[in-house]
Design an enzyme around this catalytic site. Structure first.
Site, mmCIF file in Angstrom:
data_model
loop_
_atom_site.group_PDB
_atom_site.id
_atom_site.type_symbol
_atom_site.label_atom_id
_atom_site.label_comp_id
_atom_site.label_asym_id
_atom_site.label_seq_id
_atom_site.Cartn_x
_atom_site.Cartn_y
_atom_site.Cartn_z
ATOM 1 N N ARG A 35 -39.514 56.349 5.388
ATOM 2 C CA ARG A 35 -38.400 55.788 4.613
ATOM 3 C C ARG A 35 -37.081 56.512 4.900
ATOM 4 O O ARG A 35 -36.206 56.580 4.036
ATOM 5 C CB ARG A 35 -38.680 55.819 3.106
ATOM 6 C CG ARG A 35 -39.793 54.881 2.671
ATOM 7 C CD ARG A 35 -39.825 54.767 1.151
ATOM 8 N NE ARG A 35 -41.078 54.151 0.704
ATOM 9 C CZ ARG A 35 -41.759 54.532 -0.368
ATOM 10 N NH1 ARG A 35 -41.316 55.537 -1.116
ATOM 11 N NH2 ARG A 35 -42.865 53.931 -0.708
ATOM 12 N N ARG A 39 -32.402 54.386 0.537
ATOM 13 C CA ARG A 39 -31.438 54.485 -0.551
ATOM 14 C C ARG A 39 -30.811 55.857 -0.733
ATOM 15 O O ARG A 39 -29.822 55.982 -1.454
ATOM 16 C CB ARG A 39 -32.103 54.031 -1.855
ATOM 17 C CG ARG A 39 -32.414 52.544 -1.900
ATOM 18 C CD ARG A 39 -33.177 52.155 -3.144
ATOM 19 N NE ARG A 39 -34.542 52.681 -3.121
ATOM 20 C CZ ARG A 39 -35.417 52.517 -4.101
ATOM 21 N NH1 ARG A 39 -35.062 51.865 -5.199
ATOM 22 N NH2 ARG A 39 -36.635 52.990 -3.996
ATOM 23 N N ARG A 48 -26.294 47.478 1.776
ATOM 24 C CA ARG A 48 -27.113 46.637 0.904
ATOM 25 C C ARG A 48 -26.247 45.933 -0.133
ATOM 26 O O ARG A 48 -26.471 44.758 -0.452
ATOM 27 C CB ARG A 48 -28.190 47.476 0.213
ATOM 28 C CG ARG A 48 -29.071 46.639 -0.698
ATOM 29 C CD ARG A 48 -30.349 47.343 -1.048
ATOM 30 N NE ARG A 48 -31.154 46.563 -1.981
ATOM 31 C CZ ARG A 48 -32.392 46.851 -2.335
ATOM 32 N NH1 ARG A 48 -32.979 47.922 -1.830
ATOM 33 N NH2 ARG A 48 -33.051 46.091 -3.179
ATOM 34 N N ASP A 85 -40.757 45.621 6.018
ATOM 35 C CA ASP A 85 -41.664 45.806 4.890
ATOM 36 C C ASP A 85 -43.055 45.345 5.285
ATOM 37 O O ASP A 85 -43.195 44.409 6.086
ATOM 38 C CB ASP A 85 -41.179 45.014 3.671
ATOM 39 C CG ASP A 85 -41.901 45.418 2.409
ATOM 40 O OD1 ASP A 85 -42.902 44.755 2.056
ATOM 41 O OD2 ASP A 85 -41.487 46.396 1.769
ATOM 42 N N TYR A 159 -51.883 43.498 -2.488
ATOM 43 C CA TYR A 159 -50.687 42.793 -2.965
ATOM 44 C C TYR A 159 -50.907 41.283 -2.966
ATOM 45 O O TYR A 159 -50.469 40.579 -3.886
ATOM 46 C CB TYR A 159 -49.481 43.145 -2.098
ATOM 47 C CG TYR A 159 -48.964 44.543 -2.296
ATOM 48 C CD1 TYR A 159 -48.058 44.837 -3.312
ATOM 49 C CD2 TYR A 159 -49.378 45.577 -1.475
ATOM 50 C CE1 TYR A 159 -47.577 46.129 -3.499
ATOM 51 C CE2 TYR A 159 -48.903 46.868 -1.651
ATOM 52 C CZ TYR A 159 -48.014 47.129 -2.669
ATOM 53 O OH TYR A 159 -47.543 48.420 -2.848
#
Length: 350
Positions: A35, A39, A48, A85, A159
């Site tokens: 990652r 962010r 973003r 993703d 998921y």
């Protein structure tokens, strides 16, 4: 900032990360962070805000390529990890996919019966990701390894069955016990699509791939062998046959003492180790020549200071005699101070 240059086949010997994945020890070890494009970076947050939601970014090759390259420009990591993703695969299989603010992904309809019969696959979504890879590789420094990825079938299935993430992956575990034939069909579909997807990434320029199995630690031993070991081995064997020479990293989070079995029976070229595993034990338990990746606690990076220094030294000491890629035990956290990442890199590159 690091100047970019075109990637060429002649630059392979400059790529320390790729050399380690092929069994060569380098000192200092190459480093990238899971990652690392995300962010904690102000440039990511700005883009973003300009472009919109997370999924929109994943399907915008220009934006996704820019995000992939941001941490390379800022830090000069040895590996660039594709910004995307793991749920692109179920989206390509026909499930609807969106992200709820503050709550994570949602997929519909939930595959509670394990059957994909009502879905309409759209593999063009995978091609969009391949375009991101092509754009990144065209701008990548010659010394940087381009890493592609996908989710391992078990984690992706959790998921798909629940329609969202869960604390115990209970819906998928119940289906696997209650109707193993239906669940096997779902796993087979994910496996086949993942093989094609990774081949597509490699053909677009990816030099190594990682399979993320974030929920591998939630299964009983016999279920672990059936739904983690077997599908991963199938993917590894297929990729080694269809795209020989491309190293594969397996990252099975939370499996603890099952790590040697996973390393032995899947056939991955390198194993990623999470922060809960004692690196000294891992070094002793795994085959001596097997490259390993990890396993700094992401919270040690948040803490910084002496705690970070000690944790980095412990990881390096544990893997001092084997091919090692320095990384975190899981993804970098969004409240990680940039100065702590700079301190980490300064320590590694002394």
């Amino acid at each position: 900032m690091h100047a970019f240059s075109k990637v060429s086949a002649q630059a392979d010997d400059q790529r320390a990360l790729l050399a380690v994945l092929r069994g060569e020890r380098r000192d200092p070890p190459p480093v990238w962070l899971m990652r690392q494009a995300g962010r904690y970076l102000p440039e990511y947050r700005a883009l973003r805000e300009e472009k919109g939601g997370f999924l929109a970014l994943c399907y915008d090759p220009e934006a996704a390529a820019e995000i992939t390259l941001q941490p390379i420009r800022r830090f000069g990591f040895d590996g660039a990890i594709l910004f995307s993703d793991i749920l692109i695969v179920p989206h390509a299989l026909g499930q609807d996919l969106w992200f709820e603010a503050g709550e994570g992904p949602r997929l519909a309809p939930p595959m509670t019966d394990g059957l994909l019969d009502g879905l309409v696959a759209d593999h063009s979504r995978l091609e969009t990701i391949a375009e991101t890879v092509r754009r990144v590789v065209a701008q990548l420094p010659a010394e940087t390894t381009m890493i592609g990825f996908a989710g391992s079938p078990w984690t992706v299935a959790t998921y798909m069955v629940a329609g969202q993430g869960s604390k115990d992956q209970g819906a998928a575990r119940r289906l696997a016990y209650g109707d193993p034939h239906a669940f096997a069909r779902l796993i087979a579909a994910i496996t086949a699509t993942t093989i094609d997807y990774l081949c597509l990434q490699i053909d677009a320029g990816v030099m190594a791939v990682q399979l993320f199995d974030s929920w591998a630690g939630s299964l009983a031993p016999d279920q672990f062998r059936r739904w983690v070991i077997e599908p991963n081995r199938a993917i590894v064997e297929a990729l080694h046959t269809r795209r020989p020479g491309v190293p594969m990293i397996g990252f099975p989070k939370g499996i603890g003492e099952k790590l040697p079995e996973y390393a032995r029976d899947t056939g991955f070229d390198a194993i990623g180790i999470d922060e809960t595993i004692d690196p000294v034990w891992a070094d002793q338990a795994l085959p001596p020549a097997l490259p390993v990746q990890g396993n700094l606690d992401p919270l040690a990076l948040v803490a910084g200071g002496d705690a970070l220094d000690r944790a980095v030294a412990a990881v390096r000491a544990a893997f001092a005699n084997r091919p090692h890629i320095f990384n975190l035990g899981h993804g970098i956290l969004q409240d990680t101070p940039i100065v702590h990442v700079e301190r980490l890199l300064a320590m590694l590159r002394q």
